[in-house]
Design a protein around this motif. Sequence first.
Motif, short mmCIF file in Angstrom:
data_model
loop_
_atom_site.label_atom_id
_atom_site.label_comp_id
_atom_site.label_asym_id
_atom_site.label_seq_id
_atom_site.Cartn_x
_atom_site.Cartn_y
_atom_site.Cartn_z
N ALA A 288 6.92 -7.95 7.15
CA ALA A 288 7.00 -8.24 8.59
C ALA A 288 7.95 -9.40 8.86
O ALA A 288 8.05 -10.34 8.08
CB ALA A 288 5.62 -8.57 9.14
N ILE A 289 8.65 -9.28 9.98
CA ILE A 289 9.44 -10.37 10.55
C ILE A 289 9.09 -10.40 12.03
O ILE A 289 9.34 -9.44 12.75
CB ILE A 289 10.95 -10.18 10.37
N GLY A 290 8.48 -11.49 12.47
CA GLY A 290 8.08 -11.60 13.87
C GLY A 290 7.09 -10.51 14.24
O GLY A 290 6.06 -10.34 13.58
N ARG A 291 7.40 -9.72 15.26
CA ARG A 291 6.52 -8.67 15.76
C ARG A 291 6.91 -7.28 15.24
O ARG A 291 6.48 -6.26 15.76
CB ARG A 291 6.52 -8.66 17.29
N GLU A 292 7.78 -7.24 14.21
CA GLU A 292 8.23 -5.99 13.62
C GLU A 292 7.73 -5.90 12.18
O GLU A 292 7.78 -6.88 11.43
CB GLU A 292 9.76 -5.91 13.59
N ILE A 293 7.28 -4.70 11.79
CA ILE A 293 6.96 -4.42 10.40
C ILE A 293 8.01 -3.44 9.91
O ILE A 293 8.34 -2.46 10.59
CB ILE A 293 5.55 -3.80 10.24
N PHE A 294 8.55 -3.70 8.72
CA PHE A 294 9.60 -2.87 8.16
C PHE A 294 9.05 -2.09 6.97
O PHE A 294 8.28 -2.63 6.17
CB PHE A 294 10.79 -3.74 7.75
N TYR A 295 9.45 -0.82 6.87
CA TYR A 295 8.98 0.08 5.83
C TYR A 295 10.18 0.66 5.10
O TYR A 295 11.07 1.24 5.73
CB TYR A 295 8.16 1.22 6.44
N PHE A 296 10.20 0.51 3.77
CA PHE A 296 11.31 1.02 2.96
C PHE A 296 10.80 2.04 1.95
O PHE A 296 9.79 1.82 1.28
CB PHE A 296 12.01 -0.11 2.20
N GLY A 297 11.60 3.13 1.78
CA GLY A 297 11.40 4.06 0.68
C GLY A 297 10.11 4.83 0.73
O GLY A 297 9.63 5.22 1.78
N GLY A 298 9.53 5.06 -0.46
CA GLY A 298 8.30 5.83 -0.58
C GLY A 298 8.59 7.27 -0.96
O GLY A 298 9.74 7.70 -1.06
N ASP A 299 7.51 8.00 -1.21
CA ASP A 299 7.68 9.43 -1.49
C ASP A 299 6.90 10.24 -0.46
O ASP A 299 6.02 9.75 0.22
CB ASP A 299 7.31 9.78 -2.94
N CYS A 300 7.30 11.52 -0.36
CA CYS A 300 6.82 12.42 0.68
C CYS A 300 5.44 13.01 0.43
O CYS A 300 4.94 13.71 1.28
CB CYS A 300 7.79 13.59 0.82
N ASN A 301 4.88 12.80 -0.75
CA ASN A 301 3.61 13.42 -1.13
C ASN A 301 3.81 14.85 -1.60
O ASN A 301 2.91 15.66 -1.53
CB ASN A 301 2.58 13.37 0.01
N HIS A 302 5.03 15.18 -2.04
CA HIS A 302 5.26 16.50 -2.64
C HIS A 302 6.46 16.40 -3.58
O HIS A 302 7.42 15.69 -3.32
CB HIS A 302 5.54 17.56 -1.58
N GLY A 303 6.38 17.09 -4.70
CA GLY A 303 7.51 17.22 -5.61
C GLY A 303 8.19 15.90 -5.93
O GLY A 303 7.56 14.86 -6.07
N ASP A 304 9.50 15.96 -6.05
CA ASP A 304 10.32 14.79 -6.36
C ASP A 304 11.05 14.30 -5.12
O ASP A 304 12.24 14.01 -5.14
CB ASP A 304 11.34 15.13 -7.45
N CYS A 305 10.38 14.20 -4.00
CA CYS A 305 11.01 13.83 -2.74
C CYS A 305 10.80 12.34 -2.47
O CYS A 305 9.79 11.93 -1.92
CB CYS A 305 10.43 14.67 -1.61
#
Length: 195
Positions: free
Chosen positions: A81-98
């Motif tokens: 988080a920075i101030g009133r914003e939360i930032f989300y990077f990357g992750g996987d889709c919950n299927h296969g190699d996505c």
Amino acid sequence: MAAKALDYQPVKRWKHSTVRVGDYLYMWGGKQPGLPEVHNNEKKKSMCSVMEVCHLRTGRWEQKPTTGNPPLGVRGYAAAAIGREIFYFGGDCNHGDCYHNSLYSFNVDTFNWKELSPTTSHHSPMMKDDCDMIAIKVNGEDYLVVIGGYGPSSNNTPQQPGAQYSETKVLYSSYQRCNEIHFYKLSTGQWISPT
């Protein structure tokens, strides 16, 4: 004596994050019961278009709807988080190699998602999960720093010069862990690879 109504509690989950902004905790995504194992569909979007919010002073949870399109990297993402914003990077889709290398912001006042940098194999950081992200300020400028991670070896971004990668094979796929470090400058929307 009448039974007390049970307070709302979020469903069990894993590979998610909870971020504090002010007097509230914001919990989103993760692997949870019923999450479709697909890239995207209406059920997945519906499940991922809510934010779990805990008021720290009372300990009460509530589920709130969001607007905009949430990230597809729903589990194993990094958050800061920075101030009133939360930032989300990357992750996987919950299927296969996505895996993803997208960056999204979530505004805790408007409950709106905004894509800042789309997923692509043409720029770093690599498409991955299980990395970390911190917020820093340098010379008055806000940056997000993405560190490490795990993702597919093939069809991924070019390797960062000087970073280390270790490859492992799982069934018919190859994956790599890394110690990449990338900076995202909020004022310009630019990824920077330190030398």
